[in-house]
Design a protein around this motif. Structure first.
Motif, PDB file in Angstrom:
ATOM      1  N   MET A  36     -84.263 -27.928 -26.669  1.00 49.22           N
ATOM      2  CA  MET A  36     -85.376 -26.980 -26.558  1.00 49.22           C
ATOM      3  C   MET A  36     -84.916 -25.658 -25.948  1.00 49.22           C
ATOM      4  O   MET A  36     -85.234 -24.573 -26.457  1.00 49.22           O
ATOM      5  CB  MET A  36     -86.489 -27.590 -25.700  1.00 49.22           C
ATOM      6  CG  MET A  36     -87.740 -26.710 -25.633  1.00 49.22           C
ATOM      7  SD  MET A  36     -88.904 -27.253 -24.367  1.00 49.22           S
ATOM      8  CE  MET A  36     -88.041 -26.741 -22.876  1.00 49.22           C
ATOM      9  N   LEU A  37     -84.147 -25.738 -24.865  1.00 48.49           N
ATOM     10  CA  LEU A  37     -83.657 -24.524 -24.216  1.00 48.49           C
ATOM     11  C   LEU A  37     -82.696 -23.768 -25.126  1.00 48.49           C
ATOM     12  O   LEU A  37     -82.705 -22.532 -25.171  1.00 48.49           O
ATOM     13  CB  LEU A  37     -82.976 -24.885 -22.894  1.00 48.49           C
ATOM     14  CG  LEU A  37     -83.895 -25.462 -21.805  1.00 48.49           C
ATOM     15  CD1 LEU A  37     -83.085 -25.863 -20.583  1.00 48.49           C
ATOM     16  CD2 LEU A  37     -84.974 -24.459 -21.429  1.00 48.49           C
ATOM     17  N   GLY A  38     -81.870 -24.507 -25.863  1.00 47.33           N
ATOM     18  CA  GLY A  38     -80.930 -23.869 -26.775  1.00 47.33           C
ATOM     19  C   GLY A  38     -81.638 -23.113 -27.888  1.00 47.33           C
ATOM     20  O   GLY A  38     -81.308 -21.947 -28.174  1.00 47.33           O
ATOM     21  N   TRP A  39     -82.632 -23.758 -28.531  1.00 49.29           N
ATOM     22  CA  TRP A  39     -83.368 -23.091 -29.603  1.00 49.29           C
ATOM     23  C   TRP A  39     -84.207 -21.933 -29.061  1.00 49.29           C
ATOM     24  O   TRP A  39     -84.387 -20.917 -29.750  1.00 49.29           O
ATOM     25  CB  TRP A  39     -84.258 -24.088 -30.343  1.00 49.29           C
ATOM     26  CG  TRP A  39     -83.517 -24.961 -31.301  1.00 49.29           C
ATOM     27  CD1 TRP A  39     -83.401 -26.313 -31.267  1.00 49.29           C
ATOM     28  CD2 TRP A  39     -82.786 -24.523 -32.454  1.00 49.29           C
ATOM     29  NE1 TRP A  39     -82.628 -26.759 -32.317  1.00 49.29           N
ATOM     30  CE2 TRP A  39     -82.249 -25.678 -33.059  1.00 49.29           C
ATOM     31  CE3 TRP A  39     -82.530 -23.278 -33.017  1.00 49.29           C
ATOM     32  CZ2 TRP A  39     -81.464 -25.613 -34.211  1.00 49.29           C
ATOM     33  CZ3 TRP A  39     -81.754 -23.208 -34.176  1.00 49.29           C
ATOM     34  CH2 TRP A  39     -81.231 -24.367 -34.757  1.00 49.29           C
ATOM     35  N   THR A  40     -84.708 -22.069 -27.826  1.00 50.55           N
ATOM     36  CA  THR A  40     -85.456 -20.963 -27.225  1.00 50.55           C
ATOM     37  C   THR A  40     -84.550 -19.747 -27.017  1.00 50.55           C
ATOM     38  O   THR A  40     -84.948 -18.601 -27.273  1.00 50.55           O
ATOM     39  CB  THR A  40     -86.059 -21.393 -25.870  1.00 50.55           C
ATOM     40  OG1 THR A  40     -86.942 -22.504 -26.078  1.00 50.55           O
ATOM     41  CG2 THR A  40     -86.825 -20.248 -25.235  1.00 50.55           C
ATOM     42  N   ALA A  41     -83.321 -19.996 -26.569  1.00 47.67           N
ATOM     43  CA  ALA A  41     -82.363 -18.898 -26.388  1.00 47.67           C
ATOM     44  C   ALA A  41     -82.048 -18.230 -27.720  1.00 47.67           C
ATOM     45  O   ALA A  41     -81.953 -16.996 -27.808  1.00 47.67           O
ATOM     46  CB  ALA A  41     -81.087 -19.429 -25.735  1.00 47.67           C
ATOM     47  N   VAL A  42     -81.896 -19.031 -28.779  1.00 47.68           N
ATOM     48  CA  VAL A  42     -81.634 -18.472 -30.107  1.00 47.68           C
ATOM     49  C   VAL A  42     -82.814 -17.630 -30.569  1.00 47.68           C
ATOM     50  O   VAL A  42     -82.639 -16.535 -31.127  1.00 47.68           O
ATOM     51  CB  VAL A  42     -81.341 -19.603 -31.117  1.00 47.68           C
ATOM     52  CG1 VAL A  42     -81.268 -19.051 -32.535  1.00 47.68           C
ATOM     53  CG2 VAL A  42     -80.036 -20.312 -30.762  1.00 47.68           C
ATOM     54  N   TRP A  43     -84.039 -18.142 -30.332  1.00 50.08           N
ATOM     55  CA  TRP A  43     -85.242 -17.409 -30.745  1.00 50.08           C
ATOM     56  C   TRP A  43     -85.328 -16.060 -30.040  1.00 50.08           C
ATOM     57  O   TRP A  43     -85.615 -15.038 -30.669  1.00 50.08           O
ATOM     58  CB  TRP A  43     -86.479 -18.251 -30.422  1.00 50.08           C
ATOM     59  CG  TRP A  43     -87.749 -17.692 -30.987  1.00 50.08           C
ATOM     60  CD1 TRP A  43     -88.285 -17.915 -32.214  1.00 50.08           C
ATOM     61  CD2 TRP A  43     -88.659 -16.790 -30.327  1.00 50.08           C
ATOM     62  NE1 TRP A  43     -89.461 -17.237 -32.380  1.00 50.08           N
ATOM     63  CE2 TRP A  43     -89.720 -16.533 -31.231  1.00 50.08           C
ATOM     64  CE3 TRP A  43     -88.680 -16.203 -29.064  1.00 50.08           C
ATOM     65  CZ2 TRP A  43     -90.781 -15.699 -30.904  1.00 50.08           C
ATOM     66  CZ3 TRP A  43     -89.741 -15.360 -28.731  1.00 50.08           C
ATOM     67  CH2 TRP A  43     -90.776 -15.117 -29.645  1.00 50.08           C
TER      68      TRP A  43
END
Length: 210
Positions: A36-43
């Protein structure tokens, strides 16, 4: 440690007290939180790029489309974390069981394989139910059975309502449930439920008719 095989009733220590269960659930939650944190950073990084494109006069419409996809992936991980509480409650109410041939691979086309669980009812072990894994495109056990799974399935819960399923260990935890357990749009189960089964189902927040 020895688990019960095809045992009726609800005897035995709850799964939460079984060595390895707490660590397995913590690993499951940590992996989901990391995604979740990884995809949030990408977003956020992609959003920054879109904003820069807008102010520089670039074409931002096409560049903004991946934001929708990435937002969906973030939402899927958040939904997965929402299941953490339900899994915890199940593990603190029901014991682990071992079930030979508890999951089968069902082919749904040339490339799709679905995991189908066949689990005995605790107080009616001659009968079985097939709760479904929740997770949309992120169904863990579809991938497990596609690769081949020949061990005895571990499960904790009542398949008429909801269960946590796992590889022996426990490993590869996942959540399976019946639509009637939590969905207010369906009618809750009413018949063939013993007082103890009813009490435990309500302990995990499942819907049971009076």
């Amino acid at each position: 440690m020895r688990l019960s095989k095809n045992a009726g009733g609800f005897d035995g220590p709850v799964a939460w007290e079984t060595p390895g269960t707490r660590a397995a659930l913590c690993r499951w939650a940590a992996r989901l939180l990391g995604k979740m944190l990884g995809w949030t950073a990408v977003w956020l990084a992609w959003l920054y790029g879109v904003v820069i494109a807008i102010f520089s006069g670039g074409v931002a419409a096409v560049a903004a489309l991946p934001l929708v996809v990435i937002a969906y992936l973030v939402g899927a991980q958040i939904y997965g974390l929402f299941k953490l509480w339900r899994m915890y409650r199940i593990l603190t109410v029901y014991p682990w069981r071992q079930q030979p041939d508890g999951v089968h691979a069902e082919r749904r086309g040339p490339r799709r394989v679905k995991a189908v669980f066949v689990l005995p009812i605790p107080d009616q072990p001659e009968k079985t139910e097939s709760p479904e894994e929740h997770g949309g495109v992120f169904r863990i056990w579809d991938r497990v059975v596609r690769k081949g799974f020949h061990d005895e399935l571990w499960y904790a819960g009542d398949p008429r309502f909801a269960c946590v399923v796992a590889r022996p260990g426990p490993k590869t935890l996942s959540y399976v449930a019946q639509p009637t357990a939590y969905d207010l749009r369906t009618s809750p189960r009413r018949k063939g439920i013993s007082p103890e089964a009813r009490r435990r189902a309500r302990s995990i927040g499942a819907r049971v008719a009076d």
